[in-house]
Design a protein around this motif. Sequence first.
Motif, short mmCIF file in Angstrom:
data_model
loop_
_atom_site.label_atom_id
_atom_site.label_comp_id
_atom_site.label_asym_id
_atom_site.label_seq_id
_atom_site.Cartn_x
_atom_site.Cartn_y
_atom_site.Cartn_z
N ALA A 23 0.86 -1.18 0.00
CA ALA A 23 0.00 0.00 0.00
C ALA A 23 0.90 1.23 0.00
O ALA A 23 1.64 1.45 0.95
CB ALA A 23 -0.91 -0.01 1.22
N ALA A 24 0.85 2.02 -1.05
CA ALA A 24 1.85 3.08 -1.23
C ALA A 24 1.22 4.43 -1.53
O ALA A 24 0.32 4.55 -2.36
CB ALA A 24 2.80 2.71 -2.36
N GLY A 25 1.75 5.44 -0.84
CA GLY A 25 1.39 6.82 -1.11
C GLY A 25 2.53 7.58 -1.75
O GLY A 25 3.54 6.99 -2.16
N ALA A 26 2.42 8.89 -1.78
CA ALA A 26 3.38 9.72 -2.51
C ALA A 26 4.80 9.62 -1.94
O ALA A 26 5.77 9.82 -2.66
CB ALA A 26 2.93 11.17 -2.51
N GLY A 27 4.92 9.30 -0.66
CA GLY A 27 6.24 9.26 -0.04
C GLY A 27 7.19 8.26 -0.63
O GLY A 27 8.41 8.42 -0.52
N ILE A 28 6.66 7.22 -1.29
CA ILE A 28 7.56 6.23 -1.87
C ILE A 28 8.36 6.82 -3.03
O ILE A 28 9.45 6.33 -3.35
CB ILE A 28 6.79 4.97 -2.33
N GLY A 29 7.87 7.87 -3.66
CA GLY A 29 8.54 8.43 -4.82
C GLY A 29 9.63 9.42 -4.50
O GLY A 29 10.41 9.79 -5.39
N VAL A 30 9.72 9.87 -3.24
CA VAL A 30 10.69 10.90 -2.88
C VAL A 30 12.12 10.43 -3.15
O VAL A 30 12.96 11.19 -3.64
CB VAL A 30 10.52 11.30 -1.40
N ASP A 31 12.41 9.15 -2.88
CA ASP A 31 13.76 8.63 -3.10
C ASP A 31 14.09 8.47 -4.58
O ASP A 31 15.26 8.25 -4.93
CB ASP A 31 13.94 7.29 -2.37
N SER A 32 13.09 8.58 -5.44
CA SER A 32 13.34 8.59 -6.88
C SER A 32 13.55 10.01 -7.40
O SER A 32 13.78 10.21 -8.59
CB SER A 32 12.16 7.96 -7.64
N GLY A 33 13.45 10.99 -6.50
CA GLY A 33 13.63 12.39 -6.88
C GLY A 33 12.34 13.10 -7.21
O GLY A 33 12.37 14.25 -7.68
N LEU A 34 11.19 12.48 -6.95
CA LEU A 34 9.92 13.13 -7.23
C LEU A 34 9.58 14.12 -6.12
O LEU A 34 9.91 13.89 -4.96
CB LEU A 34 8.81 12.08 -7.37
N PRO A 35 8.91 15.21 -6.45
CA PRO A 35 8.63 16.23 -5.44
C PRO A 35 7.60 15.77 -4.42
O PRO A 35 6.72 14.95 -4.72
CB PRO A 35 8.09 17.41 -6.27
N ASP A 36 7.74 16.28 -3.21
CA ASP A 36 6.78 16.03 -2.14
C ASP A 36 5.84 17.22 -2.07
O ASP A 36 6.25 18.33 -1.77
CB ASP A 36 7.54 15.85 -0.82
N PHE A 37 4.56 16.96 -2.36
CA PHE A 37 3.58 18.04 -2.38
C PHE A 37 2.95 18.26 -1.00
O PHE A 37 1.93 18.93 -0.89
CB PHE A 37 2.46 17.74 -3.38
N ARG A 38 3.56 17.70 0.06
CA ARG A 38 2.99 17.87 1.39
C ARG A 38 2.98 19.35 1.78
O ARG A 38 4.01 19.99 1.87
CB ARG A 38 3.81 17.08 2.41
N GLY A 39 1.80 19.86 1.99
CA GLY A 39 1.66 21.25 2.42
C GLY A 39 1.90 22.22 1.27
O GLY A 39 2.50 21.89 0.25
#
Length: 274
Positions: A23-39
């Motif tokens: 079960a995966a949310g946006a946080g899994i992509g951060v280590d691939s260099g994808l932006p974190d839209f949190r806040g």
Amino acid sequence: MDPDQAIERGAALLADAGAILIAAGAGIGVDSGLPDFRGTTGFWRAYPPLARLGLAFHDMANPATFDDDPHLAWGFYGHRLALYRATRPHAGFAILRAIAARAPHGAHVFTSNVDGQFQRAGFSGIVECHGSIHYLQCTRPCCHAIWPATAIAPEVDMDACRLVSPLPQCPNCGMLARPNILMFNDGAWLAGRTEAQYERFAEWRAAARRLAVIEIGAGVDIPSVRRMAESQGVPVVRINPREAAVRNGVALEMGALPALTLLAEALGIDKDQI
């Protein structure tokens, strides 16, 4: 429970599993260099032109923006489409595949992400509960058609976050096309593709035995992923650097790749398998 104990406990749950739900949310992509839209701050850091306009994520991820300013809407989504196409999944995805390969009933993915990274990493059983940026639909919509976005190559002026190439069109009626993504206040999203994914997931879940759940990078603001993980009635291995507490399971308060790397070591997964 200290971090070492948490890793050992999480590894034990996964090692004993007959099937794995990822079960995966946006946080899994951060280590691939994808932006974190949190806040709003994280979103505006990724899109400075939208900060100047005072537009937050929920303003852009809204079908009304395609009506009001389609070049701006497609500037945002066109940039994201190009970014996701160019992004390679980090090594944590390969670790997840190695973990899944040990389970007799394999793995299924449930994700709120629209980026297609799990497909690119070689997974096949996937529910994209919010749809996918790699598929399009009519904005009206004039029919129930959903089609791949492979034919479009958006060109975006990132100084203004505006599309400068032709606007994508519905091949059926010629009206503006949009990504097949569930947005905020969205009464026009065509859910047919995602509903078919849910049906395949239900078939897999009915046959799966000794399920283990590993939840990665899923926050509480949009709780779709956490709800799915917790609804399975089994302990959850939750990986998240923030708000990782879990009532039934193990909390690993760290990023996706560091946690998955430690779990791989605890499981004795050889680096040649990754």
